[in-house]
Scaffold this motif. Structure first.
Motif, PDB file in Angstrom:
ATOM      1  N   GLY A  61      46.284 -43.861  64.529  1.00  0.00           N
ATOM      2  CA  GLY A  61      45.552 -44.740  63.338  1.00  0.00           C
ATOM      3  C   GLY A  61      45.229 -44.518  62.669  1.00  0.00           C
ATOM      4  N   CYS A  62      44.451 -45.336  61.592  1.00  0.00           N
ATOM      5  CA  CYS A  62      43.569 -44.724  60.716  1.00  0.00           C
ATOM      6  C   CYS A  62      42.483 -45.092  61.686  1.00  0.00           C
ATOM      7  CB  CYS A  62      43.212 -45.346  59.453  1.00  0.00           C
ATOM      8  SG  CYS A  62      42.271 -45.150  58.331  1.00  0.00           S
ATOM      9  N   SER A  63      41.182 -44.543  61.350  1.00  0.00           N
ATOM     10  CA  SER A  63      39.244 -44.588  62.060  1.00  0.00           C
ATOM     11  C   SER A  63      39.498 -46.266  61.216  1.00  0.00           C
ATOM     12  CB  SER A  63      38.626 -44.157  61.793  1.00  0.00           C
ATOM     13  OG  SER A  63      39.316 -42.427  62.420  1.00  0.00           O
ATOM     14  N   ASP A  64      40.127 -46.866  60.258  1.00  0.00           N
ATOM     15  CA  ASP A  64      39.329 -47.766  59.848  1.00  0.00           C
ATOM     16  C   ASP A  64      38.993 -49.182  60.523  1.00  0.00           C
ATOM     17  OD1 ASP A  64      39.245 -50.702  58.242  1.00  0.00           O
ATOM     18  OD2 ASP A  64      39.830 -49.285  56.435  1.00  0.00           O
ATOM     19  N   SER A  65      37.433 -49.563  60.764  1.00  0.00           N
ATOM     20  CA  SER A  65      37.110 -50.781  61.697  1.00  0.00           C
ATOM     21  C   SER A  65      37.765 -51.497  61.938  1.00  0.00           C
ATOM     22  CB  SER A  65      35.311 -50.398  61.168  1.00  0.00           C
ATOM     23  OG  SER A  65      35.434 -51.808  60.278  1.00  0.00           O
ATOM     24  N   GLY A 104      49.771 -46.372  59.436  1.00  0.00           N
ATOM     25  CA  GLY A 104      48.870 -46.883  58.222  1.00  0.00           C
ATOM     26  C   GLY A 104      48.607 -48.536  57.781  1.00  0.00           C
ATOM     27  N   HIS A 105      47.118 -48.887  57.090  1.00  0.00           N
ATOM     28  CA  HIS A 105      46.876 -50.278  56.304  1.00  0.00           C
ATOM     29  C   HIS A 105      46.762 -50.264  55.365  1.00  0.00           C
ATOM     30  CE1 HIS A 105      42.265 -48.988  55.971  1.00  0.00           C
ATOM     31  NE2 HIS A 105      42.656 -48.397  56.728  1.00  0.00           N
ATOM     32  N   THR A 106      46.445 -51.124  54.373  1.00  0.00           N
ATOM     33  CA  THR A 106      46.543 -51.553  52.901  1.00  0.00           C
ATOM     34  C   THR A 106      45.005 -51.552  53.012  1.00  0.00           C
ATOM     35  OG1 THR A 106      46.463 -53.976  53.965  1.00  0.00           O
ATOM     36  CG2 THR A 106      48.078 -53.482  52.773  1.00  0.00           C
ATOM     37  N   LYS A 107      44.743 -51.509  51.616  1.00  0.00           N
ATOM     38  CA  LYS A 107      43.552 -51.261  51.401  1.00  0.00           C
ATOM     39  C   LYS A 107      42.253 -50.330  52.271  1.00  0.00           C
ATOM     40  CE  LYS A 107      43.171 -55.106  48.594  1.00  0.00           C
ATOM     41  NZ  LYS A 107      43.002 -55.440  47.203  1.00  0.00           N
ATOM     42  N   CYS A 108      43.412 -48.940  52.480  1.00  0.00           N
ATOM     43  CA  CYS A 108      42.653 -47.808  52.706  1.00  0.00           C
ATOM     44  C   CYS A 108      41.907 -46.796  52.198  1.00  0.00           C
ATOM     45  CB  CYS A 108      44.305 -47.269  53.514  1.00  0.00           C
ATOM     46  SG  CYS A 108      43.260 -45.666  54.697  1.00  0.00           S
ATOM     47  N   GLY A 109      40.938 -46.662  52.558  1.00  0.00           N
ATOM     48  CA  GLY A 109      39.555 -45.896  51.447  1.00  0.00           C
ATOM     49  C   GLY A 109      39.971 -44.618  51.608  1.00  0.00           C
TER      50      GLY A 109
HETATM   51 ZN   LIG Z   1      42.206 -46.504  56.631  1.00  0.00          ZN
END
Ligand SMILES: [Zn+2]
Length: 203
Positions: free
Chosen positions: A39-43, A95-100
């Motif tokens: 996955g993404c590292s996004d918190s 993945g996810h929405t609003k991903c930097g």
């Molecule tokens: Zn992300």
């Protein structure tokens, strides 16, 4: 904030851990996760929380923009261990929405390491650029499409790793699934169903 985390741990030990002591004792003896998560590292995308999973369920790798690179020894070792030793049958690339990271792929970044890392997803951007030009997509629509195309591309990268190829030929596993988590709604959308035709991804 650090003190809050430690206080949270004390609440966890007194509450959840104590209430399910037998379960936590069993996973202390050995882990038998059934999902390998990339996955993404996004918190905001905490795989245990958003899937309602207990510790011991998901073997995890997270990086910026949930990327799989064939020359990334980190992900290669994790996948080899997960499949060979833990016998995990299903891999989820989420993945996810609003991903930097996705926005940085689209808009470009000046930082050296980040730019180099995101180059691995360039194929998804090229495809998205073509579709966006054909269909006249605005920026938000384009970012949404790029998040989806990036998931498909990373599945392709994963399926092309020699170890995965050989293992699939021999055993039919792992199944590789592509999911998109929406930070706005908390919902997961299946982009690629690893159990069916959808797993045969074409670029
Ligand atoms: Zn992300």
């Amino acid at each position: 904030m650090v003190a809050e985390l430690l206080a949270g741990n004390r609440r966890f030990v007194a509450g959840e851990f104590t209430q399910h002591l037998d379960y936590y004792k069993s996973i202390a003896a050995s882990q038998t996760p059934s999902i390998l998560w990339i996955g993404c590292s996004d918190s905001r995308v905490s795989e245990d929380v958003v899937t309602g999973s207990k510790p011991g369920t998901i073997f995890v790798h997270r990086n910026v923009a949930n990327i799989v690179s064939f020359n990334d020894v980190n992900v290669a070792a994790l996948v080899e261990y997960g499949i060979t030793h833990l016998k995990i049958p299903d891999i989820v690339i989420c993945g996810h929405t609003k991903c930097g990271g996705i926005r940085a792929i689209e808009e470009g970044v000046s930082e050296n390491y980040i730019a180099d890392w995101l180059l691995i997803a360039q194929g998804a951007k090229d495809k998205t650029d073509r579709i966006a030009a054909e269909q006249g997509l605005d920026l938000e629509q384009k970012l949404d499409l790029l998040a989806r195309e990036n998931i498909r591309l990373q599945i392709k990268h994963l399926n092309n790793i020699s170890f995965i190829k050989r293992h699939k030929q021999k055993t039919g596993l792992p199944r590789v699934h592509g999911w998109l988590y929406a930070v706005e709604t908390g919902q997961i959308e299946v982009i690629v169903d690893g159990t069916g035709e959808g797993s045969a991804v074409k670029s």
